[in-house]
Structure formats: structure tokens, C-alpha cells
Design a protein around this motif. Structure first.
Motif, PDB file in Angstrom:
ATOM      1  N   ARG A 413       0.799  -1.403  -0.107  1.00 53.47           N
ATOM      2  CA  ARG A 413       0.104  -0.006   0.098  1.00 53.47           C
ATOM      3  C   ARG A 413       0.748   1.318  -0.076  1.00 53.47           C
ATOM      4  O   ARG A 413       0.713   2.221  -0.549  1.00 53.47           O
ATOM      5  N   PHE A 414       1.953   1.146   0.732  1.00 49.06           N
ATOM      6  CA  PHE A 414       2.899   2.332   0.774  1.00 49.06           C
ATOM      7  C   PHE A 414       3.372   2.468  -0.415  1.00 49.06           C
ATOM      8  O   PHE A 414       3.531   3.767  -1.106  1.00 49.06           O
ATOM      9  N   PHE A 415       3.878   1.462  -1.201  1.00 40.68           N
ATOM     10  CA  PHE A 415       4.403   1.727  -2.658  1.00 40.68           C
ATOM     11  C   PHE A 415       3.230   2.372  -3.379  1.00 40.68           C
ATOM     12  O   PHE A 415       3.642   3.251  -4.272  1.00 40.68           O
ATOM     13  N   VAL A 416       1.974   1.777  -3.596  1.00 36.48           N
ATOM     14  CA  VAL A 416       1.001   2.083  -4.298  1.00 36.48           C
ATOM     15  C   VAL A 416       0.804   3.758  -4.212  1.00 36.48           C
ATOM     16  O   VAL A 416       0.286   4.389  -5.170  1.00 36.48           O
ATOM     17  N   GLU A 417       0.748   3.989  -2.865  1.00 38.76           N
ATOM     18  CA  GLU A 417       0.333   5.523  -2.467  1.00 38.76           C
ATOM     19  C   GLU A 417       1.385   6.481  -3.032  1.00 38.76           C
ATOM     20  O   GLU A 417       1.258   7.651  -3.194  1.00 38.76           O
ATOM     21  N   ASN A 418       2.680   5.927  -3.156  1.00 43.96           N
ATOM     22  CA  ASN A 418       3.848   6.698  -3.946  1.00 43.96           C
ATOM     23  C   ASN A 418       4.020   6.361  -5.188  1.00 43.96           C
ATOM     24  O   ASN A 418       5.286   6.382  -5.519  1.00 43.96           O
ATOM     25  N   ASN A 419       2.871   6.204  -5.920  1.00 52.53           N
ATOM     26  CA  ASN A 419       3.141   6.312  -7.334  1.00 52.53           C
ATOM     27  C   ASN A 419       3.878   5.028  -8.102  1.00 52.53           C
ATOM     28  O   ASN A 419       4.190   5.096  -9.176  1.00 52.53           O
ATOM     29  N   VAL A 420       3.960   4.157  -7.345  1.00 51.27           N
ATOM     30  CA  VAL A 420       4.656   2.705  -7.856  1.00 51.27           C
ATOM     31  C   VAL A 420       3.473   2.051  -8.904  1.00 51.27           C
ATOM     32  O   VAL A 420       2.320   1.812  -8.458  1.00 51.27           O
ATOM     33  N   LYS A 421       3.952   1.544  -9.867  1.00 49.57           N
ATOM     34  CA  LYS A 421       3.243   0.844 -10.863  1.00 49.57           C
ATOM     35  C   LYS A 421       3.692  -0.474 -11.067  1.00 49.57           C
ATOM     36  O   LYS A 421       2.875  -1.316 -11.914  1.00 49.57           O
ATOM     37  N   GLY A 422       4.512  -1.091 -10.530  1.00 48.01           N
ATOM     38  CA  GLY A 422       4.978  -2.562 -10.645  1.00 48.01           C
ATOM     39  C   GLY A 422       5.867  -2.819  -9.477  1.00 48.01           C
ATOM     40  O   GLY A 422       6.518  -2.280  -8.982  1.00 48.01           O
ATOM     41  N   ILE A 423       5.649  -4.075  -9.020  1.00 53.69           N
ATOM     42  CA  ILE A 423       6.242  -4.676  -7.793  1.00 53.69           C
ATOM     43  C   ILE A 423       6.720  -6.161  -8.267  1.00 53.69           C
ATOM     44  O   ILE A 423       5.876  -6.926  -8.791  1.00 53.69           O
ATOM     45  N   PHE A 424       7.811  -6.344  -7.893  1.00 52.71           N
ATOM     46  CA  PHE A 424       8.657  -7.653  -8.066  1.00 52.71           C
ATOM     47  C   PHE A 424       8.831  -8.026  -6.686  1.00 52.71           C
ATOM     48  O   PHE A 424       9.648  -7.353  -5.943  1.00 52.71           O
ATOM     49  N   GLN A 425       8.327  -9.329  -6.125  1.00 53.06           N
ATOM     50  CA  GLN A 425       8.772  -9.655  -4.579  1.00 53.06           C
ATOM     51  C   GLN A 425       9.558 -10.776  -4.920  1.00 53.06           C
ATOM     52  O   GLN A 425       9.158 -12.023  -5.009  1.00 53.06           O
ATOM     53  N   GLN A 426      10.866 -10.712  -4.892  1.00 51.18           N
ATOM     54  CA  GLN A 426      11.902 -11.621  -4.750  1.00 51.18           C
ATOM     55  C   GLN A 426      11.620 -12.668  -3.546  1.00 51.18           C
ATOM     56  O   GLN A 426      11.952 -12.061  -2.344  1.00 51.18           O
ATOM     57  N   ASP A 427      11.588 -13.896  -3.810  1.00 50.54           N
ATOM     58  CA  ASP A 427      11.310 -14.788  -2.556  1.00 50.54           C
ATOM     59  C   ASP A 427      12.149 -15.879  -2.930  1.00 50.54           C
ATOM     60  O   ASP A 427      13.317 -15.888  -3.499  1.00 50.54           O
ATOM     61  N   VAL A 428      11.750 -16.987  -2.256  1.00 51.82           N
ATOM     62  CA  VAL A 428      12.623 -18.252  -2.344  1.00 51.82           C
ATOM     63  C   VAL A 428      12.449 -18.841  -3.966  1.00 51.82           C
ATOM     64  O   VAL A 428      11.232 -19.379  -4.276  1.00 51.82           O
ATOM     65  N   TYR A 429      13.366 -18.675  -4.897  1.00 54.13           N
ATOM     66  CA  TYR A 429      12.923 -18.711  -6.192  1.00 54.13           C
ATOM     67  C   TYR A 429      13.673 -19.905  -6.625  1.00 54.13           C
ATOM     68  O   TYR A 429      13.425 -20.321  -8.019  1.00 54.13           O
ATOM     69  N   THR A 430      14.622 -20.653  -6.091  1.00 52.68           N
ATOM     70  CA  THR A 430      15.412 -21.577  -6.672  1.00 52.68           C
ATOM     71  C   THR A 430      15.235 -22.955  -6.197  1.00 52.68           C
ATOM     72  O   THR A 430      15.771 -23.965  -6.734  1.00 52.68           O
ATOM     73  N   THR A 431      14.229 -23.128  -5.197  1.00 55.83           N
ATOM     74  CA  THR A 431      13.872 -24.340  -4.904  1.00 55.83           C
ATOM     75  C   THR A 431      12.363 -24.267  -4.444  1.00 55.83           C
ATOM     76  O   THR A 431      11.919 -23.400  -3.937  1.00 55.83           O
ATOM     77  N   PRO A 432      11.780 -25.530  -4.505  1.00 52.63           N
ATOM     78  CA  PRO A 432      10.339 -25.575  -3.808  1.00 52.63           C
ATOM     79  C   PRO A 432      10.382 -25.452  -2.259  1.00 52.63           C
ATOM     80  O   PRO A 432      11.464 -26.121  -1.745  1.00 52.63           O
ATOM     81  N   HIS A 433       9.458 -25.285  -1.706  1.00 53.47           N
ATOM     82  CA  HIS A 433       9.046 -25.589  -0.393  1.00 53.47           C
ATOM     83  C   HIS A 433      10.203 -24.804   0.590  1.00 53.47           C
ATOM     84  O   HIS A 433      10.400 -25.301   1.757  1.00 53.47           O
ATOM     85  N   GLY A 434      10.491 -23.427   0.267  1.00 53.24           N
ATOM     86  CA  GLY A 434      11.114 -22.627   1.282  1.00 53.24           C
ATOM     87  C   GLY A 434      10.369 -22.299   2.373  1.00 53.24           C
ATOM     88  O   GLY A 434       9.272 -22.825   2.651  1.00 53.24           O
ATOM     89  N   GLU A 435      10.666 -21.415   3.298  1.00 51.57           N
ATOM     90  CA  GLU A 435      10.228 -21.207   4.548  1.00 51.57           C
ATOM     91  C   GLU A 435       8.728 -20.635   4.207  1.00 51.57           C
ATOM     92  O   GLU A 435       8.752 -19.345   3.797  1.00 51.57           O
ATOM     93  N   LEU A 436       7.653 -21.417   4.412  1.00 51.54           N
ATOM     94  CA  LEU A 436       6.221 -21.092   4.173  1.00 51.54           C
ATOM     95  C   LEU A 436       6.058 -20.294   2.768  1.00 51.54           C
ATOM     96  O   LEU A 436       5.514 -19.500   2.741  1.00 51.54           O
ATOM     97  N   SER A 437       6.913 -20.874   1.696  1.00 53.79           N
ATOM     98  CA  SER A 437       6.890 -20.237   0.374  1.00 53.79           C
ATOM     99  C   SER A 437       5.461 -20.137  -0.090  1.00 53.79           C
ATOM    100  O   SER A 437       5.182 -19.228  -0.970  1.00 53.79           O
TER     101      SER A 437
END
Length: 762
Positions: A413-437
Motif C-alpha cells: 500500500r505504501f508503494f502504491v500510495e507513492n506512484n509505484v506501478k509495478g512490484i517484483f517480490q523476490q522470494d525463495v525462487y531456486t527451490t520448492p518448499h522454502g520457509e512458508l513459500s
């Protein structure tokens, strides 16, 4: 009815669907039959064809009724779900501003006995179908394997008039569990972890291949240019370098080469919407006078980069209308310039890598979050297309408990309030079943599509859908971790390890108990139990790290022997067996495998037979230790024996000298330790980064290397008496932590008492 009333729509829909009332509305199905059919244009888009099939599929799952799919070449009937812009839509006389809806917006509207779902051909029609199924009919797609599809004997839809246009043009939950294209499309994401969103999903936000991020060396390869043109690369410390370097962005020839490469990439990949002209993933920006004059003028190192990007974007705009150039505001380029402005076809992606992720960016009191929030606000004033690269895990330890779920809605919400138009949420991407992925991916998807979605609703519906009766203890576990970091104001970064401040022995003991409770609650449901066991991996991972130096050994004081505790190895076996069964590929971003993890433990957990060391005779002493302070000056692990201390003083114990946050420095401690009885003593060193501990001339603990907080132990068989003790510590950046503890024979782990430490009298 407007979008802001969506929650009311869901409530009313549920009331009618359950047969508690009749009233006006569309009876879509009753007792497995339907009068309705799905109508598309004669030549629909690929995603509209997919949407029609999905609507048919899930309507049958919910009601048992099988709806026909026909084109608008068929004569119009009285009961139709009109999907997309078609002749039947025009016959209804419905006016829709498709330009306003764009590629992904849609309307859902009841018109007499007709239901209209219409939007952008690229993805809008498809998202409208998923909007109907999710927002009004209660469907949920938690993972690629687990969903909630309600059953209705009688399905009545109330009168609707809804327009939905997503707040974000780019939405990517970059987590392994989002790799399934169907899951990503159903949750209305327009890019996913491995690009499996196909034409039938409306494709995805598309980069030119190989041009996603960190492209300086791709566009101007050092192996091609550096030998003849070192001036193309960063001047660092008076020398041009190609190693861990950047480009000299004010060099006209560099700008020309970059422009040529960008033009070729767009020419060769006409499907690409955007490509990145962005710094390499290191520091070493160019220090030449031309670059630095511009940086000083604009108050930011982004200035030379942005000037080059703007020049490239200007040429792109002439030939490729609608294409965009993306660049990073990352680490040394994060601060917004004073007067320069990105061109309209430039996307600036602002990165949160330095931040705390356990508290909202907007309100956290850490200097890192305050600075980032200020930078975001400044960029929001000057950038037409501002995107975010955000971080959702510990990249050093994919399986460490990481309490950042509660900040997701606040930050988006803070991002959107400040004119953000796109978001990339980098998470556990190289393996399945990371911490509550899987939960992380689902929560991200819900909030990226609709930043107003209720965080607790998303978490609870996922837990209920995926864990069944185990949901409650798992929710208690999640809340316990988040309460801890909030109550104690613990800041959490992207390299947290199992020795993070919030992972106390008490917290982990309670966590272990809660996951035992969760397993017991679903012991009769094998599929759910398997999911619970897999998602318990993160707690086991942290407990193994803690027990490795505390209860992983059985000490025989009579024989002065140390053996590996079988109970500890049982937990290690369970962790590795569960991880392998689940298909876990690696335990951290560098690629540590389960086999390597186990081998490392086995190598460190070796039985030992110790020999009693004799105490020494020391001269006159006084309380405390001699402490040495070393300024930075190393590139790897320092050899303090060859270094002169910059300052020498005394301290009561193993207390670091005064230092600034993030300072790079070293410390040495020297003196004597007096032990009260004969036996095997356990010593522990906890540090971020490297540390070592010596008793006499024997190295008892090697906790060296650059790493987040980790604990290592060692053993010494000592007679009652006094021994020389020495410790070294160095920090190479990031967090700062150092502690020395011990366990006396038959005692508990504790800090070494000040009364046991002494130094030569000065």
C-alpha cells in the motif's frame, strides 16, 4: 456498484447462493442443470478462449451444470454469459470504454438475464472470469495442487455492476511455488518465476531474453572492449577496471554501443515490451571527473546512469513506440536526482535490499527504512513509471523462520500510495518448499492484485485450505514470531540466519511444540500431514543450528570424551529425509544442497577424546581482558598476528569496542581464564562475521569467514586453574555481533563470569 464495495458483494452473494433468499438476480444453475451458455466473439483472443474453458470447468465443478461455449455467430438467446467484446454485447446495447480498461481491466455487469464479463483482449476477459469466480463465487487457488472450489445446489448471482482496473501494471511473486502458469493466471499475476505464462494466459510482461537486469556487461562486454578501450569502464581509485566494474556512462561511445545493443534486442525480439539498461550487481561506480561532476550536481550517483538511459530511451522512442527501458535505483544509485527526470518511456526500479523487513517501511524506526522511505517519496515525485524490487526471504538461509508476512500489505500500500506501478517480490525462487513459500506466494498474489485485500483474511483462508485442522497451531506459530519482532523491535534483513535475535531457545521450543500439535491434528489425513511435515522444515532447520553446539553432543566427564547425541541425529535425519522427499533443491541462494548440509554437520560432529591441559602460572593480574581495535584494511579474513592495533584498552569481558553501525573493523581479546574444577569445558563463539577462540596455544573454535550470525563450539579438557585465553573477531560489513559463552562440567551454558577473567597487571 463500485469496486470498493467488493466485500459487500461477496457477503450478499454468499447469502443468496446458500438459498437463504430469492430476490432478483441470475440463477446460473440449479440441481446440476443450467439455461446459460458462454458466448465469445467468433475470433477470440487466446486468453479469452482459455477463460471460456475455465469458466465452463469451474461452473461444472461448483454446480454440476455443463455450460456450452458458442460464438456470437449463433443467434442470441435469453440466458447468456457474454465473454468479451462481441456482436451479442453490441446487441445488448452495453457501452464499455475498452480504452479505459486497458490490457487487464474488466467489467462484470448483469443486464437483464445476461451476465457480461468484458475487458481487455490481452488479459482483461480472462481476469474478469477469475474475478467472478474468486470475488463473487468463493473460489481460491492456494497452490498449484490445492484449491477451494465451493459446491452449490442452486447458484444465484445478485445484480452486479463492477469495474476493475488493477492498481499495478506489473505483478510478479518471484517464488518457486508461482512457477505454475495456471496458478499465476488464476491469481491474476502477469509474470511468474520461470515464465510459464503462455499465450493462453495472455502471455506476460515480456523482457528481451537475457536483458532482465544487471545488463552493463551484456551490452558492453569487457572481454570484447576492455583491452582496446579501458575508458569504457569505471575509473576506480585512479585505475580503469573491468573486474566488478560498471560503465563510464558519460562516455559518448559507450552510449552509442548501448543504444545499438538495445535497438538490436528490440528488433530481434518484437514481442518484448521492456529491457533493462542497468548497473552490474556490484559497486565500483565510475569516478572519472565527468561522471562525478554530474553526480555532484545532481546529488546522486544515479545521475550519469540516468543520463545515459534517457539518451538510449530517446532513440528507442523514435523507432519503437510503446517499448520501455528499465534501470535500477539500487544501492549506490538509489537516491533520486535533484533536477534530472526519467523520460516517459523509462522505468526506474527502486530496490529495498538494505531495509528491515519485519516492520513496515513507512513506520519502521531503523535508519535503513527511514532512508528508503524518503528515497521512495522523492522518486514518486519525478518518475512516471516507478517499479519496486522487494525482498521476502533470507537468501543466506531459505529455511530460517522469517517473520515478514505482516508487513506485506503495509508495504505494498505504501508503494502504491507513492506512484509505484509495478512490484517484483523476490522470494525463495531456486527451490520448492522454502520457509512458508506457498503461503508467501499466495499472500503476495492477493495483495499485488488488490492492495486493499485484508492480510489476515488471506493468511487464514490459505491456512484453512492447505492445512485443514492444523491451521490453528500454525497460525499461533506465525503470530508468535511476528509478535516477537514487533514487541522487541527486532530488525530483520535479507541474510538472517538461525541465530537471529528473534529465534531464542524459548521461541524455538514453543515452535517445536506447535508443529507437533499441527501434525497430531491431521494425523489421519496423509496428504495434509505431508504438507505440514514439509512446512515444518524451517523450524527443524533453526533447531538443528541451535542444538548443533549445545545438545548435539554427549559428554563423558569421567573419560574426557565427547560423542554425538543420537537424538540430535534423528532430527537431522528427519529434516534431510523430508526435504529430499519434498524435492528441495537447495537450502540457500548460493546452492547448498541437503547432502552438503548433512555432510557439513557430520564433518563437524566428530567424537573426540580429550587430554587434560595443565594450568599455567601467571604473574600479577588484574580483572578484565586486554582489548585491541583494528581499523579496516583487509579484503579477506585478516591475520591479526601480522597487524598493528590502532587502539589498545581493557574491557571486563568479550565486549566489542565502540563502533558505528555497519563499520568494518576487527577486535582482539587477550588474558586469562580461571576454571573451578577438572573436566570437559564447552566453549561457544557466536559472531557476525568471523571469530576464533584459543585456550593457550590450542585453537578451540574456528568460526571464521564472512557470514551472518552463527554459533560454533569447541571443547577443552582442563584441570582446575588458570589458562591463557585469546579471541579474535572481524566484521566485513552488514550486521555486527560477537559473544563468547561456556559450559562448565555439569553446568549450563552461560557467559563467562567477569570474575573468571583476568589480564596481566599493567
Amino acid at each position: 456498484m463500485k469496486r470498493v464495495s467488493a466485500l459487500v458483494i461477496v457477503i450478499l452473494t454468499g447469502f443468496v447462493l446458500n438459498g437463504c433468499g430469492s430476490g432478483s438476480g441470475l440463477e446460473l444453475a440449479r440441481n446440476g442443470t443450467t439455461k446459460y451458455r458462454i458466448v465469445t466473439a467468433a475470433k477470440p483472443s487466446f486468453s479469452t478462449i482459455n477463460a471460456a474453458g475455465e469458466l465452463k470447468k469451474f461452473m461444472k465443478e461448483m454446480t454440476g451444470a455443463d455450460m456450452l461455449i458458442v460464438s456470437d455467430l449463433e443467434p442470441m438467446t435469453g440466458h447468456e454469459i457474454i465473454l468479451g467484446n462481441s456482436d451479442h454485447l453490441r446487441q445488448l446495447g452495453v457501452e464499455i470504454d475498452f480504452d479505459k480498461l486497458g490490457k487487464e481491466g474488466y467489467i462484470i455487469r448483469t443486464v437483464g438475464k445476461h451476465l457480461v464479463i468484458a475487458g481487455g483482449e490481452l488479459r482483461g476477459n480472462m481476469y474478469g472470469v477469475y474475478g467472478l469466480l474468486e470475488d463473487h463465487l468463493g473460489c481460491r487457488w492456494f497452490t498449484s495442487e490445492v484449491s477451494r472450489i465451493p459446491h452449490y445446489d442452486r447458484l444465484v448471482l445478485p445484480i452486479l455492476d463492477e469495474t476493475v482496473i488493477p492498481a499495478l501494471e506489473y505483478r510478479e511473486p518471484f517464488v518457486y511455488e508461482a512457477r505454475d502458469g495456471n496458478w499465476a493466471a488464476r491469481n491474476r499475476m502477469n509474470r511468474n518465476c520461470n515464465g510459464t505464462l503462455e499465450d493462453r494466459h495472455g502471455g506476460q510482461v515480456q523482457w528481451a531474453p537475457g536483458m532482465f537486469v544487471h545488463t552493463f556487461n551484456i551490452l558492453v562486454p569487457p572481454e570484447k572492449y576492455f583491452k582496446q578501450h579501458p575508458e569504457y569502464y569505471s575509473l576506480v581509485g585512479g585505475k580503469r577496471t573491468a573486474d566488478y566494474s560498471q560503465l563510464c556512462c558519460t562516455n559518448d561511445e559507450v552510449v552509442a554501443i548501448v543504444t545499438e545493443g538495445v535497438m538490436k534486442a528490440f528488433h530481434d525480439n518484437p514481442q518484448a515490451e521492456v529491457l533493462s539498461v542497468s548497473q552490474n550487481d556490484c559497486f565500483n561506480y565510475c569516478e572519472c571527473e565527468k561522471c562525478q561532476a554530474l553526480a555532484r550536481q545532481e546529488g546522486s550517483q544515479i545521475a550519469p546512469v540516468l543520463q545515459m538511459v534517457n539518451r538510449v530511451a530517446e532513440e528507442v522512442e523514435k523507432r519503437y513506440s510503446g517499448k520501455a527501458i528499465e534501470t535500477l535505483a539500487y544501492q549506490w544509485t538509489r537516491k533520486a536526482p535533484k533536477t534530472m527526470r526519467p523520460r516517459p518511456n523509462v522505468i526506474v526500479r527502486l530496490c529495498t535490499i538494505e531495509c528491515c523487513f519485519s516492520h513496515p517501511l513507512k513506520t519502521c524506526d531503523s535508519p535503513q527504512n527511514r532512508d528508503f522511505a524518503n528515497d521512495l517519496r522523492e522518486w514518486s515525485k519525478i518518475c512516471d513509471r516507478l517499479w519496486i524490487w522487494n525482498y521476502c526471504t533470507s537468501f543466506s538461509h531459505y529455511f530460517v523462520p522469517f517473520p515478514n508476512l505482516r508487513v506485506r500489505n503495509d508495504n505494498i500500500r505504501f508503494f502504491v500510495e507513492n506512484n509505484v506501478k509495478g512490484i517484483f517480490q523476490q522470494d525463495v525462487y531456486t527451490t520448492p518448499h522454502g520457509e512458508l513459500s506457498a503461503l508467501s506466494g499466495y499472500l503476495n498474489a492477493k495483495l499485488l492484485w488488490n492492495p486493499s485485500y485484508d492480510e489476515n483474511t488471506a493468511i487464514n483462508e490459505f491456512l484453512d485450505g492447505v492445512y485443514s485442522e492444523a491451521a490453528n497451531p500454525i497460525r499461533v506459530y506465525i503470530d508468535m514470531l511476528h509478535d516477537k519482532v514487533e514487541r522487541d523491535n527486532i530488525h530483520v534483513g535479507i541474510s538472517e540466519g538461525p541465530w537471529a535475535d528473534y529465534l531464542t531457545d524459548e521461541i524455538l521450543a514453543r515452535a517445536d511444540s506447535l508443529w507437533n500439535e499441527a501434525e497430531a491434528a491431521v494425523s489421519g489425513k496423509p496428504d495434509v500431514l505431508r504438507r505440514v511435515k514439509i512446512d515444518r522444515l524451517s523450524v527443524d532447520y533453526a533447531i538443528i543450528a541451535h542444538e548443533q553446539n549445545r545438545s548435539a553432543y554427549v559428554i563423558d566427564q569421567d573419560r574426557l570424551a565427547v560423542a554425538v547425541n543420537p537424538a540430535f541425529m534423528e532430527r537431522v535425519d528427519r529434516f534431510c529425509r523430508t526435504a529430499d522427499d519434498a524435492g528441495v533443491i537447495m537450502l540457500n541462494e548460493p546452492g547448498l544442497t541437503t547432502a552438503q548440509f548433512r555432510a557439513g554437520l557430520e564433518a563437524s560432529l566428530k567424537p573426540q577424546s580429550l587430554i587434560l591441559i595443565n594450568p599455567v602460572k601467571q604473574g600479577a593480574t588484574e580483572p578484565g581482558l586486554t582489548r585491541r581495535y583494528y581499523k579496516a584494511g583487509w579484503t579477506g579474513e585478516p591475520d591479526f598476528s601480522k597487524m598493528k592495533a590502532d587502539r589498545i584498552d581493557s574491557t571486563s569481558g568479550f565486549v566489542l569496542p565502540e563502533h558505528a553501525d555497519w563499520e568494518v573493523f576487527g577486535a582482539g581479546f587477550e588474558g586469562f581464564i580461571t576454571v573451578p574444577r577438572d573436566g570437559v569445558y564447552t566453549f561457544l563463539s557466536r559472531s557476525d562475521d568471523g571469530s576464533k577462540l584459543f585456550i593457550g596455544s590450542t585453537e578451540v573454535i574456528d568460526n571464521g569467514g564472512s557470514h551472518p550470525v552463527q554459533e560454533r563450539c569447541g571443547f577443552a579438557a582442563l584441570k582446575a586453574g588458570t589458562y591463557p585465553i585469546r579471541a579474535t573477531y572481524y566484521n566485513s560489513g552488514g550486521g555486527i555481533a560477537f559473544d563468547v559463552l561456556y559450559r562448565t562440567p555439569g553446568g549450563n551454558i552461560e557467559h563467562i563470569p567477569e570474575t573468571a577473567l583476568s589480564r596481566k597487571k599493567s
